[in-house]
Design an enzyme around this catalytic site. Structure first.
Site, PDB file in Angstrom:
ATOM      1  N   SER A 208      34.470  50.411  37.282  1.00 52.22           N
ATOM      2  CA  SER A 208      33.367  50.596  38.224  1.00 52.22           C
ATOM      3  C   SER A 208      32.975  52.065  38.326  1.00 52.22           C
ATOM      4  O   SER A 208      32.565  52.662  37.334  1.00 52.22           O
ATOM      5  CB  SER A 208      33.769  50.012  39.582  1.00 52.22           C
ATOM      6  OG  SER A 208      32.658  49.890  40.431  1.00 52.22           O
ATOM      7  N   ASP A 293      29.883  39.133  37.229  1.00 56.42           N
ATOM      8  CA  ASP A 293      30.030  40.366  38.003  1.00 56.42           C
ATOM      9  C   ASP A 293      28.821  40.516  38.922  1.00 56.42           C
ATOM     10  O   ASP A 293      27.687  40.619  38.458  1.00 56.42           O
ATOM     11  CB  ASP A 293      30.137  41.579  37.067  1.00 56.42           C
ATOM     12  CG  ASP A 293      30.559  42.845  37.776  1.00 56.42           C
ATOM     13  OD1 ASP A 293      30.069  43.079  38.891  1.00 56.42           O
ATOM     14  OD2 ASP A 293      31.361  43.606  37.214  1.00 56.42           O
ATOM     15  N   HIS A 330      33.833  41.230  40.078  1.00 61.60           N
ATOM     16  CA  HIS A 330      33.878  42.646  39.713  1.00 61.60           C
ATOM     17  C   HIS A 330      35.299  43.182  39.553  1.00 61.60           C
ATOM     18  O   HIS A 330      35.511  44.149  38.825  1.00 61.60           O
ATOM     19  CB  HIS A 330      33.140  43.463  40.779  1.00 61.60           C
ATOM     20  CG  HIS A 330      32.868  44.883  40.399  1.00 61.60           C
ATOM     21  ND1 HIS A 330      32.097  45.246  39.302  1.00 61.60           N
ATOM     22  CD2 HIS A 330      33.272  46.058  40.962  1.00 61.60           C
ATOM     23  CE1 HIS A 330      32.022  46.562  39.223  1.00 61.60           C
ATOM     24  NE2 HIS A 330      32.735  47.082  40.203  1.00 61.60           N
TER      25      HIS A 330
END
Length: 350
Positions: A208, A293, A330
């Site tokens: 991320s 995601d 995610h």
């Protein structure tokens, strides 16, 4: 001559006056609320941009959310409390006044030998020839987040060393995060490892926000004539052409508002130009991404992958998508049973 008598209808006039007076009384509170509502709306529209201009830490928090230190009440100096029983906690000084909390997990095969060992023993193991992975986590929380521990366990089970730092301002690390600052932190940890790991492979895993940190660090290293052995990008994002999120969208759409209220991202340097970084990177790259995601669309990552392939080639840049029906979103890729095989294949190719 007959005069017409005008009869004054006192009763009807009085009733009409009462009705009009009552209507006026009913309308008064409505107008009162309307005026104050419009005033409050005006103040809101003016105050938020002004706060963002004068309080850059607000934007800083929105980008990093580093003050949300979940899980709560965790003693980060005791990783064994979180079932990491072959992990040592340490603190590294990346810059003057900046102390970084870092976990070092040794390969799972050493867990018995690691019991009771001190920091020097852990540092010496970095020269045992096993690959070393530095995990650069995303925003929010600390190195104790469940999915971050999950990644460390997967890598340790594969026989790798794992170092998981908290950037400045995160967890028990001191300072406040900025793009330049967290990039400096990542490079410091990398150089610290390289000084102690001999000829062992050192792989960077960014997740991320950490993908932006990883690509920034890769370009900084490239400018020095050096390169990472390999980079893994999980749940990567692309900030190119995107505006700052949350509640700032409204006034950028007003004529002249960009002049009056410049993009706070420019002032805070919260850019992380990963797409541009990928065009300069020369090390092997592995993209990992779940099709469901909800924070970083798979289509965006596919475009990022293609940028990296054009900069290098399909042999040095790989992408492993994970079926959306698995529900990893995610943060959940570490749970996939096929992930270790993908990781091992990538590391063996380096």
């Amino acid at each position: 001559m007959t005069r017409k008598r005008v009869v004054k209808q006192h009763g009807a006039s009085s009733a009409a006056s009462k009705v009009q007076s009552r209507v006026q009384r009913d309308e008064a509170p409505s107008r009162w609320w309307l005026k104050r509502g419009l005033l409050a709306l005006f103040v809101f529209f003016m105050l938020v941009p002004c706060l963002q201009r004068t309080l850059p830490e607000l934007i800083q928090h929105l980008v990093y959310t580093h003050r949300i230190r979940v899980p709560f009440f965790t003693d980060l100096s005791r990783p064994s409390d979180l079932s990491l029983n072959h992990t040592v906690n340490m603190y590294l000084t990346s810059e003057e006044g900046i102390s970084l909390g870092v976990w070092h997990t040794v390969p799972e095969s050493k867990w018995k030998e690691a019991q009771g060992k001190d920091l020097a023993w852990y540092q010496n193991t970095l020269r045992d020839g096993s690959p070393v992975c530095i995990y650069l986590h995303g925003n929010t929380g600390t190195r104790a987040a469940a999915h971050r521990i999950g990644v460390a366990k997967v890598l340790s089970a594969l026989g790798y060393h794992v170092l998981v730092p908290d950037y400045r301002g995160f967890g028990d690390s001191t300072g406040e995060p900025t793009e330049a600052g967290v990039t400096t932190d990542a490079l410091y940890v990398y150089n610290w490892v390289k000084e102690r790991s001999g000829d062992s492979l050192v792989v960077i895993w960014g997740h991320s926000l950490g993908t932006g940190v990883a690509t920034n660090a890769a370009v900084k290293l490239h400018d020095q004539g050096r390169s990472f052995d390999g980079v893994i990008l999980e749940g990567t994002f692309n900030t190119k052409g995107q505006e700052m999120p949350v509640f700032t969208w409204y006034y950028w759409r007003l004529p002249g508002s960009g002049y009056l209220f410049p993009d706070p991202g420019e002032e805070n340097k919260a850019l992380f130009p990963s797409e541009e970084n990928l065009k300069k990177m020369t090390c092997p790259i592995l993209f990992l991404h779940s099709e469901d995601d909800h924070l970083a669309p798979i289509q965006t990552v596919q475009e990022m992958y293609e940028v990296a392939v054009r900069a290098q080639n399909a042999e040095r840049v790989k992408m492993v998508p994970f079926d959306g029906s698995l529900g990893y979103l995610h943060n959940g890729l570490y749970r996939d049973p096929h992930l270790p095989d993908s990781l091992q294949k990538f590391v063996l190719s380096l």
